[in-house]
Every structure is written in structure tokens, then in C-alpha cells.
Design a protein around this motif. Structure first.
Motif, PDB file in Angstrom:
ATOM      1  N   PRO A 161       0.829  -1.241   0.054  1.00 49.40           N
ATOM      2  CA  PRO A 161      -0.088  -0.016  -0.029  1.00 49.40           C
ATOM      3  C   PRO A 161       0.850   1.255  -0.123  1.00 49.40           C
ATOM      4  CG  PRO A 161      -0.824  -1.658   1.501  1.00 49.40           C
ATOM      5  CD  PRO A 161       0.376  -2.231   1.128  1.00 49.40           C
ATOM      6  N   LEU A 162       1.977   1.321   0.656  1.00 49.73           N
ATOM      7  CA  LEU A 162       2.831   2.446   0.547  1.00 49.73           C
ATOM      8  C   LEU A 162       3.230   2.757  -0.854  1.00 49.73           C
ATOM      9  CD1 LEU A 162       4.561   4.842   2.032  1.00 49.73           C
ATOM     10  CD2 LEU A 162       6.386   2.837   2.351  1.00 49.73           C
ATOM     11  N   TYR A 163       3.653   1.511  -1.709  1.00 45.40           N
ATOM     12  CA  TYR A 163       3.952   2.084  -3.091  1.00 45.40           C
ATOM     13  C   TYR A 163       2.649   2.215  -3.977  1.00 45.40           C
ATOM     14  CZ  TYR A 163       8.826   1.227  -2.334  1.00 45.40           C
ATOM     15  OH  TYR A 163      10.118   1.654  -2.182  1.00 45.40           O
ATOM     16  N   VAL A 164       1.464   1.803  -3.667  1.00 47.15           N
ATOM     17  CA  VAL A 164       0.322   2.239  -4.312  1.00 47.15           C
ATOM     18  C   VAL A 164       0.319   3.742  -4.145  1.00 47.15           C
ATOM     19  CG1 VAL A 164      -2.117   2.408  -4.275  1.00 47.15           C
ATOM     20  CG2 VAL A 164      -0.810   0.092  -3.754  1.00 47.15           C
ATOM     21  N   GLU A 165       0.569   4.595  -3.013  1.00 52.94           N
ATOM     22  CA  GLU A 165       0.538   5.946  -2.923  1.00 52.94           C
ATOM     23  C   GLU A 165       1.906   6.639  -3.537  1.00 52.94           C
ATOM     24  OE1 GLU A 165      -2.134   7.480  -1.862  1.00 52.94           O
ATOM     25  OE2 GLU A 165      -2.841   5.524  -1.889  1.00 52.94           O
ATOM     26  N   LEU A 166       2.992   5.932  -3.289  1.00 54.48           N
ATOM     27  CA  LEU A 166       4.209   6.572  -3.788  1.00 54.48           C
ATOM     28  C   LEU A 166       4.186   6.700  -5.265  1.00 54.48           C
ATOM     29  CD1 LEU A 166       6.886   5.184  -1.393  1.00 54.48           C
ATOM     30  CD2 LEU A 166       6.110   7.689  -1.367  1.00 54.48           C
ATOM     31  N   THR A 167       3.643   5.707  -5.985  1.00 53.17           N
ATOM     32  CA  THR A 167       3.444   5.743  -7.335  1.00 53.17           C
ATOM     33  C   THR A 167       2.975   6.637  -8.018  1.00 53.17           C
ATOM     34  OG1 THR A 167       2.307   3.617  -7.511  1.00 53.17           O
ATOM     35  CG2 THR A 167       4.582   3.019  -7.748  1.00 53.17           C
ATOM     36  N   LYS A 168       2.070   7.363  -7.358  1.00 53.46           N
ATOM     37  CA  LYS A 168       1.204   8.319  -7.860  1.00 53.46           C
ATOM     38  C   LYS A 168       2.192   9.619  -7.959  1.00 53.46           C
ATOM     39  CE  LYS A 168      -3.171   6.618  -5.613  1.00 53.46           C
ATOM     40  NZ  LYS A 168      -4.112   6.749  -4.550  1.00 53.46           N
ATOM     41  N   VAL A 169       2.999   9.797  -7.336  1.00 53.57           N
ATOM     42  CA  VAL A 169       4.137  10.810  -7.475  1.00 53.57           C
ATOM     43  C   VAL A 169       4.806  10.986  -8.705  1.00 53.57           C
ATOM     44  CG1 VAL A 169       5.981  12.104  -6.064  1.00 53.57           C
ATOM     45  CG2 VAL A 169       4.234  10.867  -4.870  1.00 53.57           C
ATOM     46  N   PRO A 170       4.776  12.197  -9.308  1.00 51.21           N
ATOM     47  CA  PRO A 170       5.624  12.284 -10.716  1.00 51.21           C
ATOM     48  C   PRO A 170       6.996  12.455 -10.469  1.00 51.21           C
ATOM     49  CG  PRO A 170       4.501  14.455 -10.087  1.00 51.21           C
ATOM     50  CD  PRO A 170       4.095  13.333  -8.961  1.00 51.21           C
ATOM     51  N   ASP A 171       7.780  12.054 -11.227  1.00 48.83           N
ATOM     52  CA  ASP A 171       9.302  12.075 -11.266  1.00 48.83           C
ATOM     53  C   ASP A 171       9.629  13.495 -11.756  1.00 48.83           C
ATOM     54  OD1 ASP A 171       8.991  11.540 -13.983  1.00 48.83           O
ATOM     55  OD2 ASP A 171      10.031   9.910 -13.794  1.00 48.83           O
ATOM     56  N   ALA A 172      10.967  13.598 -12.102  1.00 49.87           N
ATOM     57  CA  ALA A 172      11.072  15.069 -12.689  1.00 49.87           C
ATOM     58  C   ALA A 172      10.692  15.214 -14.099  1.00 49.87           C
ATOM     59  CB  ALA A 172      12.912  15.078 -12.727  1.00 49.87           C
ATOM     60  N   ALA A 173      10.642  14.398 -14.782  1.00 49.65           N
ATOM     61  CA  ALA A 173       9.764  14.412 -16.058  1.00 49.65           C
ATOM     62  C   ALA A 173       8.275  14.568 -16.119  1.00 49.65           C
ATOM     63  CB  ALA A 173      10.377  13.109 -16.995  1.00 49.65           C
ATOM     64  N   GLY A 174       7.829  14.719 -14.764  1.00 48.28           N
ATOM     65  CA  GLY A 174       6.286  14.600 -14.678  1.00 48.28           C
ATOM     66  C   GLY A 174       5.600  13.044 -14.904  1.00 48.28           C
ATOM     67  N   LYS A 175       6.425  11.833 -14.964  1.00 48.22           N
ATOM     68  CA  LYS A 175       5.761  10.714 -15.037  1.00 48.22           C
ATOM     69  C   LYS A 175       5.585   9.999 -13.990  1.00 48.22           C
ATOM     70  CE  LYS A 175       6.788  10.478 -19.838  1.00 48.22           C
ATOM     71  NZ  LYS A 175       6.073  10.511 -20.701  1.00 48.22           N
ATOM     72  N   THR A 176       4.373   9.435 -13.650  1.00 52.16           N
ATOM     73  CA  THR A 176       4.103   8.592 -12.554  1.00 52.16           C
ATOM     74  C   THR A 176       3.796   7.186 -12.925  1.00 52.16           C
ATOM     75  OG1 THR A 176       1.506   8.767 -13.318  1.00 52.16           O
ATOM     76  CG2 THR A 176       2.414  10.749 -11.679  1.00 52.16           C
ATOM     77  N   GLY A 177       3.398   6.545 -11.885  1.00 58.42           N
ATOM     78  CA  GLY A 177       3.122   4.964 -12.374  1.00 58.42           C
ATOM     79  C   GLY A 177       4.292   3.975 -11.728  1.00 58.42           C
ATOM     80  N   ARG A 178       4.490   2.910 -12.418  1.00 62.46           N
ATOM     81  CA  ARG A 178       5.367   1.948 -11.978  1.00 62.46           C
ATOM     82  C   ARG A 178       6.704   2.337 -11.532  1.00 62.46           C
ATOM     83  NH1 ARG A 178       3.821  -3.236 -13.556  1.00 62.46           N
ATOM     84  NH2 ARG A 178       6.041  -3.821 -13.623  1.00 62.46           N
ATOM     85  N   VAL A 179       7.329   1.735 -10.636  1.00 65.33           N
ATOM     86  CA  VAL A 179       8.632   1.912 -10.078  1.00 65.33           C
ATOM     87  C   VAL A 179       9.482   1.206 -11.576  1.00 65.33           C
ATOM     88  CG1 VAL A 179      10.399   0.831  -8.563  1.00 65.33           C
ATOM     89  CG2 VAL A 179       8.318   1.916  -7.661  1.00 65.33           C
ATOM     90  N   LYS A 180      10.295   1.837 -11.900  1.00 60.81           N
ATOM     91  CA  LYS A 180      11.270   1.326 -13.125  1.00 60.81           C
ATOM     92  C   LYS A 180      12.241   0.125 -12.714  1.00 60.81           C
ATOM     93  CE  LYS A 180       9.724   4.506 -15.831  1.00 60.81           C
ATOM     94  NZ  LYS A 180       8.825   4.267 -17.141  1.00 60.81           N
TER      95      LYS A 180
END
Length: 165
Positions: free
Chosen positions: A104-123
Motif C-alpha cells: 500500500p505504501l507503493y500504491v501511494e508513492l507511485t502516484k508521485v511524478p518524477d522530474a519528467a512528470g511521469k507517474t506510475g510503476r517503479v522502473k
């Protein structure tokens, strides 16, 4: 549910949450022992040693989802981290960071965008999320080194804000 209230399990089976680090800057990182990025443990530990007494902590979340690069037991992981990199920061139990059964922590964290504005899966392994005392979360992809000036600037800003509060 607030991100700080999500239950966590330590690598020793204890309970925790980000609320335990409420007034701190926390770096959440999915880690692995057999990855090309594993040497980042050294820089994570250096950050822990440099800023730990000012209210910073790394929280390592072992993850075996990327090419099975963290296959060990909790004991194996603790021993590897301690003996190879002298890790002193807290390690949590092994988690999934992607997919239907992700923590559940990663459900929430993956909603946060990276520097390029991309959200979603951990790469990949060693993706970093900085959680600041005010609740702001910043995301840094695996190739960004833990001691990158962008990360250090966010850590220092968060520590300064916490000290001024």
C-alpha cells in the motif's frame, strides 16, 4: 489513508509506519542485493551517516520483482547489507512495489511524478522517494545516485524546514 499511517513491517517482523519518522526527512528506496545498482547502498549509508543526527533516515524496502535480484531471506538480506555495506539504516520486510499485490505504501508513492512528470510503476531497483516532514514527496528514478546534488538539496531543504518549525 494518509501515507504516514500505512502499516509497515520491519525486516525483523516488527511494526512501523512513516508516522514514526514524522518530523524527519525519509528516503524510501526499494533495494536489491544482486543488482548492477546495488553499490548505491554505499551512498545511501553515507547519507544516513551524514544527515542521520539531523533528522534524516533511509528506509530500505527489499524487493525481488526485478530479475529476481533480491532472492534471499530476511536474515540473508540483513547479513549482506551489514557485512558488505555496513548498513545502519532501517530495513523493512520484502515487498512488491508494482502489480496487483504491491505494498500500500507503493500504491501511494507511485502516484508521485518524477522530474519528467511521469507517474506510475517503479522502473527498477533503487528508485527513491523523499518524504519531507510537511508531507511533500519527491521521486527520483533508479539511475539518479543517492548523493546527486538534486537529492541532497531536497534533503537539506527538508531538514532546514523541520529545524525551523
Amino acid at each position: 489513508m494518509d501515507i504516514r499511517d500505512i502499516p509497515l513491517t520491519t525486516i525483523d517482523g516488527g511494526t512501523a509506519s512513516l508516522a514514526d519518522y514524522d518530523d524527519q526527512v525519509v528516503m524510501v528506496v526499494n533495494v536489491a542485493s544482486r543488482c548492477g545498482l546495488t553499490p548505491q547502498y554505499e551512498k545511501l549509508e553515507a547519507l544516513q551517516r551524514e544527515y542521520g543526527d539531523r533528522g534524516f533516515t533511509v528506509l530500505g524496502f527489499p524487493c525481488n520483482q526485478f530479475a529476481a535480484q533480491e532472492p534471499g531471506t530476511a536474515e540473508d538480506i540483513k547479513e549482506f547489507c551489514s557485512m558488505t555495506y555496513g548498513v545502519t539504516f532501517p530495513l523493512m520486510s520484502k515487498v512488491k512495489v508494482n502489480g496487483r499485490h504491491r505494498h500500500p505504501l507503493y500504491v501511494e508513492l507511485t502516484k508521485v511524478p518524477d522530474a519528467a512528470g511521469k507517474t506510475g510503476r517503479v522502473k527498477w531497483n533503487f528508485e527513491k522517494f523523499l518524504v519531507l516532514p510537511g508531507g511533500e514527496v519527491m521521486r527520483f528514478r533508479p539511475q539518479v545516485q543517492p548523493d546527486d546534488p538534486k537529492i541532497v538539496a531536497v534533503i537539506e531543504r527538508g531538514l532546514d524546514e523541520a529545524a525551523a518549525a
